[in-house]
Motif scaffolding. Sequence first.
Motif, PDB file in Angstrom:
ATOM      1  N   PRO A 105      10.338  17.220  -1.448  1.00  0.00           N
ATOM      2  CA  PRO A 105      10.706  15.835  -1.098  1.00  0.00           C
ATOM      3  C   PRO A 105       9.503  14.964  -0.764  1.00  0.00           C
ATOM      4  CG  PRO A 105      11.401  17.392   0.612  1.00  0.00           C
ATOM      5  CD  PRO A 105      10.998  18.197  -0.572  1.00  0.00           C
ATOM      6  N   GLU A 106       8.360  15.583  -0.433  1.00  0.00           N
ATOM      7  CA  GLU A 106       7.161  14.781  -0.187  1.00  0.00           C
ATOM      8  C   GLU A 106       6.674  14.099  -1.454  1.00  0.00           C
ATOM      9  OE1 GLU A 106       3.935  16.412   1.946  1.00  0.00           O
ATOM     10  OE2 GLU A 106       5.169  17.320   3.513  1.00  0.00           O
ATOM     11  N   TYR A 107       7.097  14.579  -2.625  1.00  0.00           N
ATOM     12  CA  TYR A 107       6.714  13.984  -3.901  1.00  0.00           C
ATOM     13  C   TYR A 107       7.600  12.798  -4.281  1.00  0.00           C
ATOM     14  CZ  TYR A 107       4.100  18.355  -4.805  1.00  0.00           C
ATOM     15  OH  TYR A 107       3.235  19.425  -4.745  1.00  0.00           O
ATOM     16  N   THR A 162      18.800  10.425 -10.140  1.00  0.00           N
ATOM     17  CA  THR A 162      18.971  10.925  -8.776  1.00  0.00           C
ATOM     18  C   THR A 162      19.181  12.435  -8.721  1.00  0.00           C
ATOM     19  OG1 THR A 162      21.360  10.472  -8.826  1.00  0.00           O
ATOM     20  CG2 THR A 162      19.914   8.726  -7.990  1.00  0.00           C
ATOM     21  N   MET A 163      19.352  13.084  -9.868  1.00  0.00           N
ATOM     22  CA  MET A 163      19.531  14.537  -9.864  1.00  0.00           C
ATOM     23  C   MET A 163      18.284  15.251  -9.330  1.00  0.00           C
ATOM     24  SD  MET A 163      21.728  15.539 -13.237  1.00  0.00           S
ATOM     25  CE  MET A 163      22.032  17.149 -12.531  1.00  0.00           C
ATOM     26  N   LEU A 164      17.125  14.612  -9.492  1.00  0.00           N
ATOM     27  CA  LEU A 164      15.895  15.223  -8.982  1.00  0.00           C
ATOM     28  C   LEU A 164      15.959  15.433  -7.476  1.00  0.00           C
ATOM     29  CD1 LEU A 164      13.274  13.087 -10.949  1.00  0.00           C
ATOM     30  CD2 LEU A 164      14.001  15.414 -11.469  1.00  0.00           C
ATOM     31  N   LEU A 165      16.766  14.608  -6.805  1.00  0.00           N
ATOM     32  CA  LEU A 165      16.892  14.712  -5.356  1.00  0.00           C
ATOM     33  C   LEU A 165      17.647  15.960  -4.929  1.00  0.00           C
ATOM     34  CD1 LEU A 165      17.781  10.964  -4.800  1.00  0.00           C
ATOM     35  CD2 LEU A 165      15.643  12.041  -4.137  1.00  0.00           C
ATOM     36  N   SER A 221       0.850  -1.189   0.000  1.00  0.00           N
ATOM     37  CA  SER A 221       0.000   0.000   0.000  1.00  0.00           C
ATOM     38  C   SER A 221       0.883   1.235   0.000  1.00  0.00           C
ATOM     39  CB  SER A 221      -0.936   0.017   1.217  1.00  0.00           C
ATOM     40  OG  SER A 221      -0.214   0.203   2.409  1.00  0.00           O
ATOM     41  N   VAL A 222       0.377   2.311  -0.585  1.00  0.00           N
ATOM     42  CA  VAL A 222       1.115   3.574  -0.611  1.00  0.00           C
ATOM     43  C   VAL A 222       0.116   4.715  -0.517  1.00  0.00           C
ATOM     44  CG1 VAL A 222       1.122   3.638  -3.158  1.00  0.00           C
ATOM     45  CG2 VAL A 222       2.831   4.945  -1.864  1.00  0.00           C
ATOM     46  N   ASP A 223       0.509   5.746   0.220  1.00  0.00           N
ATOM     47  CA  ASP A 223      -0.350   6.897   0.488  1.00  0.00           C
ATOM     48  C   ASP A 223       0.212   8.113  -0.238  1.00  0.00           C
ATOM     49  OD1 ASP A 223      -1.733   9.073   1.719  1.00  0.00           O
ATOM     50  OD2 ASP A 223      -2.166   7.803   3.429  1.00  0.00           O
ATOM     51  N   PHE A 224      -0.631   8.815  -0.978  1.00  0.00           N
ATOM     52  CA  PHE A 224      -0.210   9.999  -1.714  1.00  0.00           C
ATOM     53  C   PHE A 224      -0.777  11.287  -1.119  1.00  0.00           C
ATOM     54  CE2 PHE A 224       0.060   7.224  -5.767  1.00  0.00           C
ATOM     55  CZ  PHE A 224       1.317   6.792  -5.403  1.00  0.00           C
ATOM     56  N   LEU A 225      -1.059  11.276   0.163  1.00  0.00           N
ATOM     57  CA  LEU A 225      -1.553  12.481   0.828  1.00  0.00           C
ATOM     58  C   LEU A 225      -0.417  13.158   1.590  1.00  0.00           C
ATOM     59  CD1 LEU A 225      -5.018  11.375   2.270  1.00  0.00           C
ATOM     60  CD2 LEU A 225      -4.630  13.069   0.471  1.00  0.00           C
ATOM     61  N   GLN A 226      -0.347  14.485   1.505  1.00  0.00           N
ATOM     62  CA  GLN A 226       0.597  15.227   2.316  1.00  0.00           C
ATOM     63  C   GLN A 226       0.083  15.289   3.748  1.00  0.00           C
ATOM     64  OE1 GLN A 226       2.350  18.775   0.410  1.00  0.00           O
ATOM     65  NE2 GLN A 226       1.024  18.354  -1.340  1.00  0.00           N
ATOM     66  N   LYS A 227       0.925  15.757   4.639  1.00  0.00           N
ATOM     67  CA  LYS A 227       0.577  15.756   6.061  1.00  0.00           C
ATOM     68  C   LYS A 227      -0.658  16.595   6.360  1.00  0.00           C
ATOM     69  CE  LYS A 227       5.105  14.496   7.808  1.00  0.00           C
ATOM     70  NZ  LYS A 227       6.254  14.850   8.675  1.00  0.00           N
ATOM     71  N   LYS A 228      -0.928  17.589   5.552  1.00  0.00           N
ATOM     72  CA  LYS A 228      -2.108  18.424   5.756  1.00  0.00           C
ATOM     73  C   LYS A 228      -3.344  17.837   5.075  1.00  0.00           C
ATOM     74  CE  LYS A 228       0.559  22.708   6.214  1.00  0.00           C
ATOM     75  NZ  LYS A 228       0.781  24.076   5.666  1.00  0.00           N
ATOM     76  N   GLY A 229      -3.211  16.620   4.559  1.00  0.00           N
ATOM     77  CA  GLY A 229      -4.341  15.973   3.910  1.00  0.00           C
ATOM     78  C   GLY A 229      -4.563  16.382   2.477  1.00  0.00           C
ATOM     79  N   VAL A 230      -3.600  17.117   1.890  1.00  0.00           N
ATOM     80  CA  VAL A 230      -3.693  17.556   0.499  1.00  0.00           C
ATOM     81  C   VAL A 230      -3.097  16.485  -0.407  1.00  0.00           C
ATOM     82  CG1 VAL A 230      -2.994  19.331  -1.154  1.00  0.00           C
ATOM     83  CG2 VAL A 230      -3.506  19.966   1.217  1.00  0.00           C
ATOM     84  N   ILE A 269      10.458   9.989   0.904  1.00  0.00           N
ATOM     85  CA  ILE A 269      11.724  10.205   1.618  1.00  0.00           C
ATOM     86  C   ILE A 269      11.557  11.283   2.688  1.00  0.00           C
ATOM     87  CG2 ILE A 269      13.120   9.442  -0.326  1.00  0.00           C
ATOM     88  CD1 ILE A 269      13.812  12.376  -0.843  1.00  0.00           C
ATOM     89  N   ALA A 270      10.548  12.138   2.537  1.00  0.00           N
ATOM     90  CA  ALA A 270      10.309  13.163   3.556  1.00  0.00           C
ATOM     91  C   ALA A 270       9.923  12.535   4.882  1.00  0.00           C
ATOM     92  CB  ALA A 270       9.220  14.119   3.086  1.00  0.00           C
ATOM     93  N   ASP A 271       9.373  11.333   4.846  1.00  0.00           N
ATOM     94  CA  ASP A 271       8.964  10.661   6.083  1.00  0.00           C
ATOM     95  C   ASP A 271      10.155  10.159   6.902  1.00  0.00           C
ATOM     96  OD1 ASP A 271       6.359  11.120   5.381  1.00  0.00           O
ATOM     97  OD2 ASP A 271       6.016   9.114   4.561  1.00  0.00           O
ATOM     98  N   PHE A 272      11.345  10.151   6.269  1.00  0.00           N
ATOM     99  CA  PHE A 272      12.536   9.693   6.971  1.00  0.00           C
ATOM    100  C   PHE A 272      13.202  10.810   7.781  1.00  0.00           C
ATOM    101  CE2 PHE A 272      12.133   6.560   3.649  1.00  0.00           C
ATOM    102  CZ  PHE A 272      12.632   5.395   4.190  1.00  0.00           C
ATOM    103  N   GLU A 273      12.868  12.044   7.449  1.00  0.00           N
ATOM    104  CA  GLU A 273      13.698  13.145   7.892  1.00  0.00           C
ATOM    105  C   GLU A 273      12.979  14.194   8.741  1.00  0.00           C
ATOM    106  OE1 GLU A 273      16.718  12.945   7.400  1.00  0.00           O
ATOM    107  OE2 GLU A 273      17.059  11.746   5.613  1.00  0.00           O
ATOM    108  N   ASP A 274      13.781  14.894   9.561  1.00  0.00           N
ATOM    109  CA  ASP A 274      13.355  16.132  10.180  1.00  0.00           C
ATOM    110  C   ASP A 274      13.761  17.243   9.222  1.00  0.00           C
ATOM    111  OD1 ASP A 274      12.879  18.393  11.611  1.00  0.00           O
ATOM    112  OD2 ASP A 274      14.384  18.027  13.173  1.00  0.00           O
ATOM    113  N   ARG A 275      12.801  17.777   8.480  1.00  0.00           N
ATOM    114  CA  ARG A 275      13.121  18.695   7.385  1.00  0.00           C
ATOM    115  C   ARG A 275      13.482  20.107   7.853  1.00  0.00           C
ATOM    116  NH1 ARG A 275       7.970  17.889   4.315  1.00  0.00           N
ATOM    117  NH2 ARG A 275       7.402  16.663   6.122  1.00  0.00           N
TER     118      ARG A 275
END
Length: 457
Positions: A393-395, A384-387, A31-40, A412-418
């Motif tokens: 990074p949420e995309y 990897t240049m996109l990184l 399963s994979v979720d495509f919602l940002q933390k604000k539900g967008v 990858i944003a879920d891994f980090e304190d941004r």
Amino acid sequence: MLYNITKIKKEEDIMFVKIRLKNYKSLVDFSVDFLQKKGVAKKAIFVYGENGVGKSNFASAFYTLYESIQTLSVRRVIQTILEKKYEDKEINEEFIKYFSRNLRDTESIINNCKTINSDENMELEFDFILNGKMGTYLLVYDNEKLIREKLSYVLNKNKCVLFDLSENEKIINKKLFLDPEYADKIRNMVLQYEGKHSLLSIIINEKEEKTEGYIESKIHKALDEVILFFMTMSIKVKNGDKGERGALRLFHPIVAELTDGTINIDEQVELDNAEVLLNEFFTKTYSDIKEVYYKRKQENNKIKYELFFRKMVYNEILEVSYEAESTGTLHLINILPFLLMSIENTVVVIDEIDTGIHDLLVDNILNNIIDSINGQLIVTTHNTMLLDSDINPEYIYSFIVDEYANKELVSIADFEDRTHPNLNYRSRYLKGMYGGIPHLGDIDFEELNDIFKLEGK
């Protein structure tokens, strides 16, 4: 029937927000979720992962959704061909070749998509947001047939079950059909085609057979909205060693045939526009391309056209047919219509977008288009240049595989304190901190070469 994508208003959200797959190819419990933390909902998804991890299988799930709602239409077209309503053998062969390459019936979907050696059901579930309303579509297959289909969406004001069809129970919302007689007809067809064709496939086939507007007057607009959403997806996926498969929905059909073709003489303005479009794109992305143009030949009321480039080669301008161009250039021509469709309010899925294209060019294209996306763009990539770019990074998602080969697709944003000011996503990805990179063990090529050498020779 060409579905009118102009019916979708650009200011309205048209996106997938969650995908769940069970026993689908190599994705056994996924399963994979495509919602940002604000539900967008996220308008762009960039998927990374090592070779063979399941990126193409993930992209193919969207095409399987598209196939599942086309099974009855495919059956009807092939049956028409077999009944020899088309006398031209070449047309017959081309039609059959096209459908066998691009679309499958239910049995073929199961045979090609169900996880090898799995006795459990295959499930595909898609959560989506459409016109600001949430919906869910579920398909369940056993080893032979479709055993459950369920659609939930907003009917009038509240989200509810539009239909839930299984072997044991067949629930169809009474408000789904506006004409009682037509509702009875569809219920009979559901029984007739049970296990072979989905209800959405039945309705779509009805829409294609009947005059425009007839079916729309018989069904609730909510059902028509969902059908339009699924039918107007544009998808380009790898098909193993058999090339690519895809579906492309366009305002202007000529954009799907940018390299060559035949048009009516009154469509020449569209060919002119395509020429301007390609000039604008290629002269800004290639240093050696000075002009892009079509050679045209008029025959009666038709115009045959072929794409050519004027290129600087060793200080000389040469005329080059598109056929002589590199794999990367041809791939760019093929994906350009898909990229344009992401600017319209539709979902676009492109598998291995960077095939044969320089990393800098892919990086430039995606960074330039991202602010213009009005629908949703989902791509798999190794670039990897996109990184290192300004892309949110949420995309960006990476496949994580544990020691038992269980797979997750995680932003990858879920891994980090941004809040960290000097975070380098590319460096951390290449170090394996987000998963998604190949195992980089030492390879002794001399030893590999010696395997086939005969002793004593």
